[in-house]
Design an enzyme around this catalytic site. Structure first.
Site, short mmCIF file in Angstrom:
data_model
loop_
_atom_site.label_atom_id
_atom_site.label_comp_id
_atom_site.label_asym_id
_atom_site.label_seq_id
_atom_site.Cartn_x
_atom_site.Cartn_y
_atom_site.Cartn_z
N GLY A 238 -2.54 8.14 8.76
CA GLY A 238 -1.59 7.03 8.80
C GLY A 238 -1.65 6.13 10.01
O GLY A 238 -1.00 5.07 10.00
N GLU A 272 -5.41 13.87 9.42
CA GLU A 272 -6.09 13.31 8.23
C GLU A 272 -6.25 11.79 8.33
O GLU A 272 -5.84 11.05 7.44
CB GLU A 272 -5.28 13.63 6.96
CG GLU A 272 -5.03 15.10 6.70
CD GLU A 272 -4.09 15.33 5.52
OE1 GLU A 272 -3.56 14.36 4.96
OE2 GLU A 272 -3.89 16.50 5.16
N PRO A 273 -6.84 11.29 9.40
CA PRO A 273 -6.97 9.83 9.52
C PRO A 273 -8.03 9.29 8.56
O PRO A 273 -9.05 9.93 8.32
CB PRO A 273 -7.42 9.63 10.97
CG PRO A 273 -8.18 10.87 11.29
CD PRO A 273 -7.48 11.99 10.53
N GLY A 274 -7.77 8.14 8.01
CA GLY A 274 -8.75 7.47 7.16
C GLY A 274 -9.01 6.07 7.72
O GLY A 274 -10.04 5.80 8.35
N ARG A 275 -8.01 5.21 7.53
CA ARG A 275 -8.15 3.81 7.95
C ARG A 275 -8.56 3.67 9.43
O ARG A 275 -9.40 2.83 9.76
CB ARG A 275 -6.80 3.11 7.75
CG ARG A 275 -6.85 1.62 7.93
CD ARG A 275 -5.44 1.02 7.96
NE ARG A 275 -4.53 1.56 7.00
CZ ARG A 275 -4.24 1.00 5.82
NH1 ARG A 275 -4.78 -0.14 5.49
NH2 ARG A 275 -3.39 1.59 5.01
N ARG A 311 -7.15 -5.34 -1.65
CA ARG A 311 -5.97 -5.27 -0.79
C ARG A 311 -5.16 -6.57 -0.72
O ARG A 311 -3.93 -6.52 -0.82
CB ARG A 311 -6.34 -4.81 0.62
CG ARG A 311 -7.06 -3.46 0.68
CD ARG A 311 -7.24 -2.91 2.09
NE ARG A 311 -5.96 -2.53 2.66
CZ ARG A 311 -5.28 -3.25 3.50
NH1 ARG A 311 -5.75 -4.40 3.95
NH2 ARG A 311 -4.11 -2.84 3.94
N TYR A 315 -1.50 -5.89 -2.19
CA TYR A 315 -0.44 -5.69 -1.19
C TYR A 315 -0.04 -6.98 -0.48
O TYR A 315 0.78 -6.97 0.42
CB TYR A 315 -0.88 -4.73 -0.09
CG TYR A 315 -1.50 -3.43 -0.57
CD1 TYR A 315 -0.75 -2.50 -1.27
CD2 TYR A 315 -2.83 -3.14 -0.29
CE1 TYR A 315 -1.31 -1.31 -1.69
CE2 TYR A 315 -3.40 -1.95 -0.71
CZ TYR A 315 -2.64 -1.04 -1.40
OH TYR A 315 -3.19 0.13 -1.82
N CYS A 342 -10.49 -14.13 -13.17
CA CYS A 342 -9.52 -14.96 -13.90
C CYS A 342 -8.12 -14.41 -13.79
O CYS A 342 -7.55 -13.88 -14.75
CB CYS A 342 -9.96 -15.10 -15.35
SG CYS A 342 -11.56 -15.89 -15.44
N GLU A 343 -7.57 -14.48 -12.60
CA GLU A 343 -6.20 -14.05 -12.29
C GLU A 343 -5.74 -14.91 -11.13
O GLU A 343 -6.49 -15.10 -10.17
CB GLU A 343 -6.19 -12.59 -11.79
CG GLU A 343 -6.69 -11.55 -12.73
CD GLU A 343 -5.60 -10.91 -13.56
OE1 GLU A 343 -4.41 -11.19 -13.34
OE2 GLU A 343 -5.96 -10.13 -14.45
N1 LLP Z 1 -3.56 11.96 3.99
C1 LLP Z 1 -2.89 11.71 2.84
C2 LLP Z 1 -2.24 12.82 2.15
C3 LLP Z 1 -2.84 10.40 2.34
O1 LLP Z 1 -2.16 10.16 1.23
C4 LLP Z 1 -3.50 9.34 3.04
C5 LLP Z 1 -3.48 7.98 2.53
C6 LLP Z 1 -4.20 9.67 4.21
C7 LLP Z 1 -4.20 10.98 4.67
C8 LLP Z 1 -4.95 8.64 5.02
O2 LLP Z 1 -4.10 7.66 5.50
P1 LLP Z 1 -4.68 6.57 6.53
O3 LLP Z 1 -5.03 7.28 7.81
O4 LLP Z 1 -5.88 5.95 5.93
O5 LLP Z 1 -3.57 5.62 6.70
N2 LLP Z 1 -4.83 1.65 -0.24
C9 LLP Z 1 -3.86 1.48 0.83
C10 LLP Z 1 -3.69 2.73 1.64
C11 LLP Z 1 -3.30 3.93 0.82
C12 LLP Z 1 -3.17 5.18 1.64
C13 LLP Z 1 -2.89 6.36 0.79
N3 LLP Z 1 -2.85 7.63 1.48
C14 LLP Z 1 -4.29 0.28 1.67
O6 LLP Z 1 -5.31 -0.33 1.35
O7 LLP Z 1 -3.62 -0.10 2.62
#
Ligand code: LLP
Length: 417
Positions: A238, A272-275, A311, A315, A342-343
């Protein structure tokens, strides 16, 4: 490192983005290996002083090459489907460093994850716990379980990506979690290993995470008093990134806020970082097809649409759009940067000041996370290639789809017309 300007032109590491567009076409995704590695190491170092494991959230960007390079750094992975598990395994990831999140795990997904030997299931409901117990017993094993608690804190982020409020579908409330742990402790197919939460995405403040952790620790202490001890705490992902002018917390502040509350506790920390790992390590390149001037509105019609990068349409997300090779000979105008789909929602950016001509290449920045992974084939559009730049090398880590690939597995009706 990553993306920077040299004499005004945008580069990915040592390669000009204009050269990548010329060679590989548009639309296309471009990632920087150095930027991904630096972001991962930043997390790793921030928590360096204590036993921890970074479980990169595969959903943000699941390309095999991205997973491969993270696996080489020693990363773990947070998955949300059997498909993501197969990706991690195909990329050389260590199943013993995989945590499995998600509210709808099927029996088949559970069985496969048990067989692979993952680190933990992040269980999100009582029904899931009962199913997992049954599946594990059938396979003659014990499933490692961490209950995902919904701490009911407001992360102050976009409602679509906030997950830790009690009205969200994720996790279980603290009271229910307490009952679940007691129930699980008596299940032959379950081995309790942890507790965790994930409260939302694109967080700009560490306070809600610290609040969530305090609530979790209160529960953990109660459980310990009742003889249920755990070996890890999963703090979810997050952490936000800068798309425009946001001020995300420094990783050291995030780590400090968390670690201060964990003093004296031996448990391992999972993140659990992603973004935050991949978001600013990627751009999407797109070319201006047409400039179109309707009464009072200037449109830059580009060759990438909401199917390629969802995105902004989904959003209302703002991502920077910049010419890869700025030009002085065209006066800037305020453009609606729109795609071919076409949206009416197919807008990549609104009111953007751009000096562009037909054929110019634009970079949509901060597209490394939730970019390609959310792409679709809507309007019969093949998905873009993914390119990973490493120094002066450009690796094609996913080829551009071809139109015929889009109907692979489809069948016409039998018989003649
Ligand atoms: N762990 C869990 C259980 C999650 O549901 C998520 C993201 C993450 C980790 C990773 O979160 P991050 O570090 O990436 O913030 N599609 C949306 C974001 C959806 C995130 C869903 N869960 C966007 O483009 O902003």
């Amino acid at each position: 490192m990553g993306f920077q300007r040299r004499d005004g032109e945008w580069y990915a590491e040592d390669v000009a983005l204009s050269a990548i567009a010329a060679e590989h076409g548009t639309p296309s995704y471009v990632y920087s290996r150095a930027a991904i590695e630096a972001a991962w190491r930043g997390f790793d170092e921030a928590f360096g002083g204590r036993d921890h494991l970074i479980c990169y959230a595969v959903k943000a960007n699941g390309n095999l090459a991205v997973l491969d390079l993270l696996a080489r750094l020693g990363s773990g992975f947070d998955i949300v489907s059997g498909g993501e598990l197969e990706r991690v395994l195909a990329a050389g990831g260590d199943p013993a460093r995989v945590v499995f999140s998600g509210v709808a795990k099927s029996e088949a997904e559970m069985a496969r994850a048990l067989e692979a030997g993952i680190l933990a299931f992040n269980v999100e409901s009582e029904a899931e716990l009962q199913r997992l117990d049954r599946v594990a017993r059938v396979h003659g094993v014990q499933a490692p379980v961490s209950v995902r608690v919904n701490p009911d804190v407001d992360p102050g982020t976009h409602p679509y990506i906030s997950t830790g409020l009690k009205e969200n579908k994720f996790g279980v409330g603290i009271g229910q979690a307490r009952r679940l742990y007691h129930e699980a402790a008596a299940m032959a197919g379950i081995r309790l290993t942890g507790a965790g939460f994930h409260i939302g995405s694109q967080l700009m403040d560490v306070a809600p995470v610290a609040d969530a952790l305090e609530r979790l620790l209160t529960l953990v202490d109660e459980l310990a008093a009742a003889g249920i001890t755990l070996s890890h705490f999963d703090l979810g992902g997050g952490m936000g990134i800068r798309y425009r002018d946001e001020e995300p917390p420094a990783l050291t502040d995030y780590a400090a806020a968390v670690l201060a509350r964990l003093e004296g506790r031996p448990q391992r920390i999972l993140l659990e970082p992603g973004r935050a790992i991949v978001g600013n390590a990627g751009v999407m390149l797109t070319r201006v097809e047409y400039l179109k001037h309707n009464e009072g509105h200037d449109f830059a019609v580009v060759d990438a649409g909401m199917n390629d990068l969802l995105r902004p349409a989904l959003y209302g997300a703002w991502q920077a759009i910049e010419p890869v090779r700025p030009r002085q000979d065209v006066p800037p105008r305020r453009y609606e940067v729109v795609g071919p789909v076409c949206e009416s929602a197919d807008t990549l950016g609104s009111g953007r000041e751009l000096g562009v001509a037909e054929g110019d290449v634009l970079a949509v920045r901060s597209a490394g996370a939730y970019g390609f992974v959310m792409a679709s084939n809507y309007n019969g559009r093949p998905r873009p290639p993914e390119l990973l730049v490493d120094g002066d090398q450009v690796h094609v880590v996913r080829e551009r789809e071809t139109p015929t690939e889009l109907w692979r597995g489809e069948h016409r009706l039998p018989g003649r017309r």
